[in-house]
Motif scaffolding. Structure first.
Motif, PDB file in Angstrom:
ATOM      1  N   VAL A 226     -12.366  -4.732  -5.077  1.00 30.82           N
ATOM      2  CA  VAL A 226     -11.194  -5.511  -5.455  1.00 30.82           C
ATOM      3  C   VAL A 226     -10.723  -6.318  -4.255  1.00 30.82           C
ATOM      4  O   VAL A 226     -10.512  -5.760  -3.176  1.00 30.82           O
ATOM      5  N   SER A 227     -10.564  -7.621  -4.439  1.00 37.17           N
ATOM      6  CA  SER A 227      -9.962  -8.457  -3.407  1.00 37.17           C
ATOM      7  C   SER A 227      -8.474  -8.585  -3.681  1.00 37.17           C
ATOM      8  O   SER A 227      -8.078  -8.854  -4.822  1.00 37.17           O
ATOM      9  N   VAL A 228      -7.683  -8.386  -2.662  1.00 35.13           N
ATOM     10  CA  VAL A 228      -6.231  -8.522  -2.778  1.00 35.13           C
ATOM     11  C   VAL A 228      -5.804  -9.626  -1.821  1.00 35.13           C
ATOM     12  O   VAL A 228      -6.012  -9.523  -0.614  1.00 35.13           O
ATOM     13  N   VAL A 229      -5.226 -10.695  -2.371  1.00 33.10           N
ATOM     14  CA  VAL A 229      -4.866 -11.850  -1.548  1.00 33.10           C
ATOM     15  C   VAL A 229      -3.449 -12.292  -1.867  1.00 33.10           C
ATOM     16  O   VAL A 229      -2.880 -11.935  -2.894  1.00 33.10           O
ATOM     17  N   GLY A 230      -2.880 -13.088  -0.956  1.00 33.56           N
ATOM     18  CA  GLY A 230      -1.527 -13.569  -1.181  1.00 33.56           C
ATOM     19  C   GLY A 230      -0.955 -14.247   0.043  1.00 33.56           C
ATOM     20  O   GLY A 230      -1.644 -14.452   1.043  1.00 33.56           O
ATOM     21  N   THR A 231       0.308 -14.551  -0.044  1.00 39.24           N
ATOM     22  CA  THR A 231       1.000 -15.303   0.999  1.00 39.24           C
ATOM     23  C   THR A 231       1.113 -14.533   2.307  1.00 39.24           C
ATOM     24  O   THR A 231       1.144 -13.294   2.318  1.00 39.24           O
ATOM     25  N   ARG A 232       1.211 -15.287   3.381  1.00 33.20           N
ATOM     26  CA  ARG A 232       1.507 -14.691   4.687  1.00 33.20           C
ATOM     27  C   ARG A 232       2.981 -14.284   4.775  1.00 33.20           C
ATOM     28  O   ARG A 232       3.360 -13.547   5.682  1.00 33.20           O
ATOM     29  N   HIS A 233       3.800 -14.816   3.851  1.00 35.46           N
ATOM     30  CA  HIS A 233       5.242 -14.544   3.861  1.00 35.46           C
ATOM     31  C   HIS A 233       5.579 -13.515   2.780  1.00 35.46           C
ATOM     32  O   HIS A 233       6.420 -13.755   1.912  1.00 35.46           O
ATOM     33  N   ALA A 234       4.913 -12.381   2.836  1.00 34.86           N
ATOM     34  CA  ALA A 234       5.076 -11.363   1.793  1.00 34.86           C
ATOM     35  C   ALA A 234       6.504 -10.841   1.748  1.00 34.86           C
ATOM     36  O   ALA A 234       7.159 -10.665   2.778  1.00 34.86           O
ATOM     37  N   THR A 235       6.980 -10.581   0.532  1.00 37.49           N
ATOM     38  CA  THR A 235       8.304  -9.987   0.330  1.00 37.49           C
ATOM     39  C   THR A 235       8.149  -8.481   0.128  1.00 37.49           C
ATOM     40  O   THR A 235       7.043  -7.990  -0.131  1.00 37.49           O
ATOM     41  N   PRO A 236       9.240  -7.724   0.221  1.00 37.50           N
ATOM     42  CA  PRO A 236       9.153  -6.283  -0.080  1.00 37.50           C
ATOM     43  C   PRO A 236       8.584  -6.010  -1.468  1.00 37.50           C
ATOM     44  O   PRO A 236       7.873  -5.030  -1.659  1.00 37.50           O
ATOM     45  N   TYR A 237       8.878  -6.886  -2.430  1.00 31.65           N
ATOM     46  CA  TYR A 237       8.331  -6.750  -3.788  1.00 31.65           C
ATOM     47  C   TYR A 237       6.804  -6.785  -3.764  1.00 31.65           C
ATOM     48  O   TYR A 237       6.132  -5.954  -4.395  1.00 31.65           O
ATOM     49  N   GLY A 238       6.254  -7.747  -3.021  1.00 28.19           N
ATOM     50  CA  GLY A 238       4.804  -7.875  -2.957  1.00 28.19           C
ATOM     51  C   GLY A 238       4.139  -6.725  -2.236  1.00 28.19           C
ATOM     52  O   GLY A 238       3.121  -6.192  -2.685  1.00 28.19           O
ATOM     53  N   VAL A 239       4.715  -6.317  -1.113  1.00 28.22           N
ATOM     54  CA  VAL A 239       4.137  -5.217  -0.332  1.00 28.22           C
ATOM     55  C   VAL A 239       4.203  -3.914  -1.130  1.00 28.22           C
ATOM     56  O   VAL A 239       3.251  -3.121  -1.122  1.00 28.22           O
ATOM     57  N   ASP A 240       5.324  -3.695  -1.828  1.00 27.19           N
ATOM     58  CA  ASP A 240       5.455  -2.492  -2.654  1.00 27.19           C
ATOM     59  C   ASP A 240       4.408  -2.481  -3.758  1.00 27.19           C
ATOM     60  O   ASP A 240       3.801  -1.442  -4.033  1.00 27.19           O
ATOM     61  N   PHE A 241       4.178  -3.641  -4.375  1.00 28.98           N
ATOM     62  CA  PHE A 241       3.157  -3.702  -5.429  1.00 28.98           C
ATOM     63  C   PHE A 241       1.786  -3.355  -4.876  1.00 28.98           C
ATOM     64  O   PHE A 241       1.021  -2.597  -5.487  1.00 28.98           O
ATOM     65  N   VAL A 242       1.445  -3.919  -3.720  1.00 25.24           N
ATOM     66  CA  VAL A 242       0.142  -3.642  -3.099  1.00 25.24           C
ATOM     67  C   VAL A 242      -0.027  -2.148  -2.861  1.00 25.24           C
ATOM     68  O   VAL A 242      -1.073  -1.568  -3.176  1.00 25.24           O
ATOM     69  N   ASN A 243       0.993  -1.514  -2.329  1.00 24.48           N
ATOM     70  CA  ASN A 243       0.907  -0.083  -2.049  1.00 24.48           C
ATOM     71  C   ASN A 243       0.721   0.741  -3.320  1.00 24.48           C
ATOM     72  O   ASN A 243      -0.101   1.664  -3.354  1.00 24.48           O
ATOM     73  N   ARG A 244       1.469   0.408  -4.362  1.00 26.17           N
ATOM     74  CA  ARG A 244       1.345   1.156  -5.616  1.00 26.17           C
ATOM     75  C   ARG A 244      -0.024   0.938  -6.250  1.00 26.17           C
ATOM     76  O   ARG A 244      -0.641   1.866  -6.776  1.00 26.17           O
ATOM     77  N   LEU A 245      -0.507  -0.301  -6.204  1.00 25.46           N
ATOM     78  CA  LEU A 245      -1.817  -0.609  -6.785  1.00 25.46           C
ATOM     79  C   LEU A 245      -2.928   0.163  -6.076  1.00 25.46           C
ATOM     80  O   LEU A 245      -3.773   0.810  -6.723  1.00 25.46           O
ATOM     81  N   VAL A 246      -2.937   0.119  -4.756  1.00 21.76           N
ATOM     82  CA  VAL A 246      -4.001   0.778  -3.991  1.00 21.76           C
ATOM     83  C   VAL A 246      -3.924   2.293  -4.150  1.00 21.76           C
ATOM     84  O   VAL A 246      -4.952   2.966  -4.307  1.00 21.76           O
ATOM     85  N   GLU A 247      -2.712   2.837  -4.132  1.00 21.56           N
ATOM     86  CA  GLU A 247      -2.560   4.284  -4.309  1.00 21.56           C
ATOM     87  C   GLU A 247      -3.096   4.726  -5.672  1.00 21.56           C
ATOM     88  O   GLU A 247      -3.823   5.728  -5.770  1.00 21.56           O
ATOM     89  N   ASP A 248      -2.757   3.981  -6.718  1.00 19.30           N
ATOM     90  CA  ASP A 248      -3.230   4.338  -8.064  1.00 19.30           C
ATOM     91  C   ASP A 248      -4.744   4.219  -8.179  1.00 19.30           C
ATOM     92  O   ASP A 248      -5.405   5.058  -8.802  1.00 19.30           O
ATOM     93  N   LEU A 249      -5.315   3.170  -7.590  1.00 23.24           N
ATOM     94  CA  LEU A 249      -6.767   3.012  -7.644  1.00 23.24           C
ATOM     95  C   LEU A 249      -7.460   4.154  -6.897  1.00 23.24           C
ATOM     96  O   LEU A 249      -8.506   4.646  -7.328  1.00 23.24           O
ATOM     97  N   ALA A 250      -6.875   4.570  -5.775  1.00 21.17           N
ATOM     98  CA  ALA A 250      -7.449   5.683  -5.011  1.00 21.17           C
ATOM     99  C   ALA A 250      -7.451   6.959  -5.839  1.00 21.17           C
ATOM    100  O   ALA A 250      -8.420   7.728  -5.809  1.00 21.17           O
ATOM    101  N   GLN A 251      -6.398   7.199  -6.590  1.00 25.75           N
ATOM    102  CA  GLN A 251      -6.279   8.425  -7.372  1.00 25.75           C
ATOM    103  C   GLN A 251      -7.110   8.385  -8.652  1.00 25.75           C
ATOM    104  O   GLN A 251      -7.732   9.375  -9.030  1.00 25.75           O
ATOM    105  N   ARG A 252      -7.149   7.221  -9.300  1.00 25.47           N
ATOM    106  CA  ARG A 252      -7.720   7.150 -10.639  1.00 25.47           C
ATOM    107  C   ARG A 252      -9.177   6.702 -10.671  1.00 25.47           C
ATOM    108  O   ARG A 252      -9.915   7.038 -11.595  1.00 25.47           O
ATOM    109  N   ILE A 253      -9.597   5.940  -9.681  1.00 23.51           N
ATOM    110  CA  ILE A 253     -10.988   5.465  -9.628  1.00 23.51           C
ATOM    111  C   ILE A 253     -11.723   6.090  -8.448  1.00 23.51           C
ATOM    112  O   ILE A 253     -12.834   6.588  -8.577  1.00 23.51           O
ATOM    113  N   GLY A 254     -11.118   6.052  -7.284  1.00 19.52           N
ATOM    114  CA  GLY A 254     -11.707   6.712  -6.115  1.00 19.52           C
ATOM    115  C   GLY A 254     -12.570   5.813  -5.266  1.00 19.52           C
ATOM    116  O   GLY A 254     -12.180   5.424  -4.168  1.00 19.52           O
ATOM    117  N   ASP A 255     -13.752   5.470  -5.758  1.00 16.27           N
ATOM    118  CA  ASP A 255     -14.682   4.689  -4.941  1.00 16.27           C
ATOM    119  C   ASP A 255     -14.391   3.191  -5.105  1.00 16.27           C
ATOM    120  O   ASP A 255     -15.090   2.464  -5.799  1.00 16.27           O
TER     121      ASP A 255
END
Length: 373
Positions: free
Chosen positions: A120-149
């Motif tokens: 999965v490629s995750v891309v976006g602005t250099r001017h990330a907001t807390p909303y964007g960073v929070d989404f990235v963290n939740r997405l990656v955490e869920d993928l780690a738990q539910r898919i793994g590799d």
């Protein structure tokens, strides 16, 4: 005297440096010429005869310069334990190889498997907001738990890029950074520590630029084709209407890869690009990992949930409830409340939570029993 294998690698590196050379035209040219080494050793006129026309890159001086540059780069990669992946090699990113404009050679640091995993490629602005960073963290955490590799790919830039790399490191996923320069430097310098952690923890730094290539703005747009081409899915988290993330999304769509965008408020400038991608059907809306998993038709792993229960350690209150149920199997909630000295409202909340954790099950008569799971 140069070792045969080393000579072949040098010539492959030099061939990859030929101006305008990409996988689609390399295949056809090598079919006519025979090999990379022959490209550098056959006389100029014979090359033109084999290919059917004279090209500027066939000049003796140009080919000689490329070979010398490749020889210097070969010394650099050997001195720095850099891995060279040619488009014919098994270790070359297979998804990238499918793209007509894929680079012939990529240079990597780190031991990362890019082909036997979900990417999965995750891309976006250099001017990330807390909303964007929070989404990235939740997405990656869920993928780690539910898919793994899952391999998380981005560009090591400020904002969303580095947030994706850091989230992968935090949740135990490998992550690869596609650089817009040679491996003799890290840009931005502030992310050197993150880059080092990536390489040490099953990730990778990857580039198609050599240590001698001059860094300029165009490199950062050109490398986006690799970010898009390496991946099953590109997720745009936050972006203005114009920018590198939008270019990456467009390239990924051109490669017929999945493109997803995080919706945002219409008043937010760095949600404007994502909202546009969704509104114009250039991207699918993504709300959480479930949307990505469904779009990519990935199968979730099951063993982690079971394993978690096997080693779950009940809290002190939970253990008191479990012990009470074992000693008083006929007790109702009211009796349990009295016996444990716990208010009935608090006890009911605790019992519901314990049911959710598969520690207990409700049985007829308002009673509870230990779960067999």
């Amino acid at each position: 005297m140069m070792h045969a294998d080393r000579g072949i690698l040098r010539d492959r590196m030099a061939f990859a440096m030929v101006k305008g050379m990409r996988r689609v035209n390399a295949d056809s040219m090598l079919g006519l010429i025979g090999s990379e080494t022959l490209f550098f050793e056959v006389p100029e006129r014979e090359l033109a005869a084999r290919v059917g026309r004279m090209l500027p890159v066939f000049s003796d001086s140009y080919r000689s310069q490329l070979r010398m540059k490749a020889a210097r780069e070969l010394d650099f990669v050997e001195d720095n334990n850099i891995r060279c992946l040619y488009f014919k090699d098994d270790g070359y990113p297979a998804r990238l190889r499918e793209c007509d404009d894929a680079p012939l050679m990529v240079y990597t640091v780190g031991d990362c498997e890019v082909n036997d995993t979900h990417v999965v490629s995750v891309v976006g602005t250099r001017h990330a907001t807390p909303y964007g960073v929070d989404f990235v963290n939740r997405l990656v955490e869920d993928l780690a738990q539910r898919i793994g590799d899952v391999l998380i790919v981005s560009g090591l830039a400020y904002g969303i890029d580095v947030a994706a790399h850091r989230a992968a490191l935090k949740y135990g996923l490998p992550t690869a950074a596609v650089l817009a320069h040679g491996l003799n430097t890290i840009y931005p310098a502030a992310h050197r520590q993150v880059a080092a952690e990536m390489a040490r923890n099953g990730g990778m730094l990857l580039t198609d630029y050599t240590s001698a290539d001059v860094v300029h703005r165009g490199n950062f747009l050109a490398r986006n084709r690799i970010v898009a081409g390496m991946s099953d899915c590109t997720v745009v988290v936050e972006s203005a209407r114009k920018g590198g993330a939008m270019v990456t999304a467009s390239i990924a769509g051109g490669y017929s890869r999945e493109v997803m965008a995080v919706p945002g408020r219409t008043s937010d400038p760095y949600s404007e690009g994502c909202n546009h991608l969704i509104a114009t059907n250039q991207a699918t809306m993504i709300r959480d990992a479930s949307d990505l998993i469904a779009a990519c038709r990935w199968v979730e792993r099951e063993q982690e949930a079971v394993q978690g229960q096997l080693f779950y350690q009940p809290t002190e209150k939970e253990q008191a409830v479990l012990d009470y149920i074992v000693s008083n199997p006929e007790s109702t909630v009211n009796g349990m409340s009295v016996g444990l000295g716990m208010p009935s409202g608090s006890l009911m909340s605790l019992l519901i939570d314990m049911e959710f954790k598969d520690l207990i099950i409700a049985v007829p008569g308002g009673r509870y029993a230990l779960s067999n799971k």
